[in-house]
Design an enzyme around this catalytic site. Sequence first.
Site, mmCIF file in Angstrom:
data_model
loop_
_atom_site.group_PDB
_atom_site.id
_atom_site.type_symbol
_atom_site.label_atom_id
_atom_site.label_comp_id
_atom_site.label_asym_id
_atom_site.label_seq_id
_atom_site.Cartn_x
_atom_site.Cartn_y
_atom_site.Cartn_z
ATOM 1 N N THR A 87 0.828 -1.216 0.000
ATOM 2 C CA THR A 87 0.000 0.000 0.000
ATOM 3 C C THR A 87 0.857 1.258 0.000
ATOM 4 O O THR A 87 0.334 2.366 0.048
ATOM 5 C CB THR A 87 -0.931 0.043 1.232
ATOM 6 O OG1 THR A 87 -0.118 -0.007 2.412
ATOM 7 C CG2 THR A 87 -1.917 -1.109 1.222
ATOM 8 N N GLY A 88 2.170 1.093 -0.057
ATOM 9 C CA GLY A 88 3.069 2.243 -0.013
ATOM 10 C C GLY A 88 3.228 2.921 -1.357
ATOM 11 O O GLY A 88 2.623 2.539 -2.364
ATOM 12 N N TYR A 89 4.085 3.920 -1.379
ATOM 13 C CA TYR A 89 4.274 4.770 -2.559
ATOM 14 C C TYR A 89 4.714 3.965 -3.780
ATOM 15 O O TYR A 89 4.115 4.066 -4.854
ATOM 16 C CB TYR A 89 5.299 5.858 -2.222
ATOM 17 C CG TYR A 89 5.491 6.885 -3.315
ATOM 18 C CD1 TYR A 89 4.462 7.765 -3.640
ATOM 19 C CD2 TYR A 89 6.687 6.959 -4.020
ATOM 20 C CE1 TYR A 89 4.629 8.706 -4.644
ATOM 21 C CE2 TYR A 89 6.858 7.909 -5.027
ATOM 22 C CZ TYR A 89 5.829 8.773 -5.322
ATOM 23 O OH TYR A 89 5.993 9.690 -6.328
ATOM 24 N N GLY B 106 5.036 0.515 -3.551
ATOM 25 C CA GLY B 106 4.382 -0.785 -3.432
ATOM 26 C C GLY B 106 3.120 -0.913 -4.249
ATOM 27 O O GLY B 106 2.894 -1.901 -4.949
ATOM 28 N N ARG C 245 -0.944 -6.573 6.697
ATOM 29 C CA ARG C 245 -0.434 -6.581 8.063
ATOM 30 C C ARG C 245 -1.476 -6.053 9.040
ATOM 31 O O ARG C 245 -2.119 -5.036 8.761
ATOM 32 C CB ARG C 245 0.847 -5.738 8.141
ATOM 33 C CG ARG C 245 1.982 -6.325 7.312
ATOM 34 C CD ARG C 245 3.051 -5.310 6.967
ATOM 35 N NE ARG C 245 3.709 -4.803 8.164
ATOM 36 C CZ ARG C 245 4.450 -3.707 8.185
ATOM 37 N NH1 ARG C 245 4.608 -2.992 7.086
ATOM 38 N NH2 ARG C 245 5.028 -3.319 9.306
ATOM 39 N N LYS D 11 -5.597 2.613 3.440
ATOM 40 C CA LYS D 11 -4.793 1.420 3.111
ATOM 41 C C LYS D 11 -5.681 0.189 2.955
ATOM 42 O O LYS D 11 -5.483 -0.620 2.047
ATOM 43 C CB LYS D 11 -3.728 1.183 4.180
ATOM 44 C CG LYS D 11 -2.583 2.180 4.103
ATOM 45 C CD LYS D 11 -1.427 1.813 5.008
ATOM 46 C CE LYS D 11 -0.267 2.771 4.780
ATOM 47 N NZ LYS D 11 0.882 2.452 5.643
ATOM 48 N N LYS E 196 20.860 -0.458 3.951
ATOM 49 C CA LYS E 196 20.586 -1.258 2.755
ATOM 50 C C LYS E 196 21.710 -2.265 2.509
ATOM 51 O O LYS E 196 21.460 -3.394 2.054
ATOM 52 C CB LYS E 196 20.387 -0.359 1.531
ATOM 53 C CG LYS E 196 19.038 0.363 1.549
ATOM 54 C CD LYS E 196 18.866 1.310 0.364
ATOM 55 C CE LYS E 196 17.499 1.981 0.410
ATOM 56 N NZ LYS E 196 17.309 2.913 -0.719
#
Length: 312
Positions: free
Chosen positions: A12-14, A16, A35, A44, A138
């Site tokens: 539901t992210g930018y 994603g 989640r 979301k 990362k």
Amino acid sequence: MGKSKVLVVGGTGYMGRRIVNASLAQGHPTYVLQRPEIGLDIDKLQMLLAFKKQGAHLVEGSFSDFQSLVDAVKLVDVVICTMSGVHFRSHNILLQLKLVEAIKQAGNIKRFFPSEFGLDPARMGHALEPGRVTFDEKMVVRKAIQDAKIPFTYVCGAGFAGYFAGNLSQMGTLIPPREKVLIYGDGNSKVTIVDEDDLATYTIKTIDDPRTLNKTLYFRPPENVLTQKQLVEMWENLIGKKLEHIIISQQDFLASMKGMDYAGQVGVGHFYHIFYEGALTNFEIGKEGEEASKLYPEVKYIRMNEYLKIYA
């Protein structure tokens, strides 16, 4: 051989949500981790339900319930994580270590895409504090992936159009100026700027492509490798007006960090590497990498002069 089944974590992210849409559009059986931490976030939830309506499978799982992650991973062939790594939203890069552990335990994943998409962390060992935390974390995730011998593709090397083109790369705003514009240094560093939906399309194309296995995918679509001055000129041509150009020296730009909050300092550091060092483009792509637009010339990527029209 059918198309690989894909699990998107952070769907539901930018990035994603774009990855989910691209995966569905390209015909992959697509699973999205749902989640319980979503709580009362109605936006979301409705996005997840819209994915379900389009044919995606929602899979319940939580980072606080390790077995649920393992069970989710066992349903698919490929895992793509798009959890946020930017400090002005939420910063969850190291949470991925639990996902790496779940993938290792499940033992069935053909490829893992960790959350990257920006500057290549392997080339940012010299990065400024405090922004270097993004790259260091990362690299911790990459080491865990490689130690666990999990097949991977790293996707990086582009500025998101929504954050770099629409605002002519001005910090602190998302819309283009109409009077004056800050130019970083001589404004001639080459920067790759790609529409986020195009980034997602390219990413999904790599999933079953042996050429990108255990490699880094970079983005250098020829017409979207631009200087800041070229970007500003596109905007000036669109609105039929010359803006006042205010040159910001390297020293003044770095001095602007003083007194900023943590997230602001991180942002300044990243902008510095992109616009003063040219860190998105100042290296040759070696045999450990591939360039997206060369691999997939059929993708009709959005040019930035077209992209800017919606703002005019």
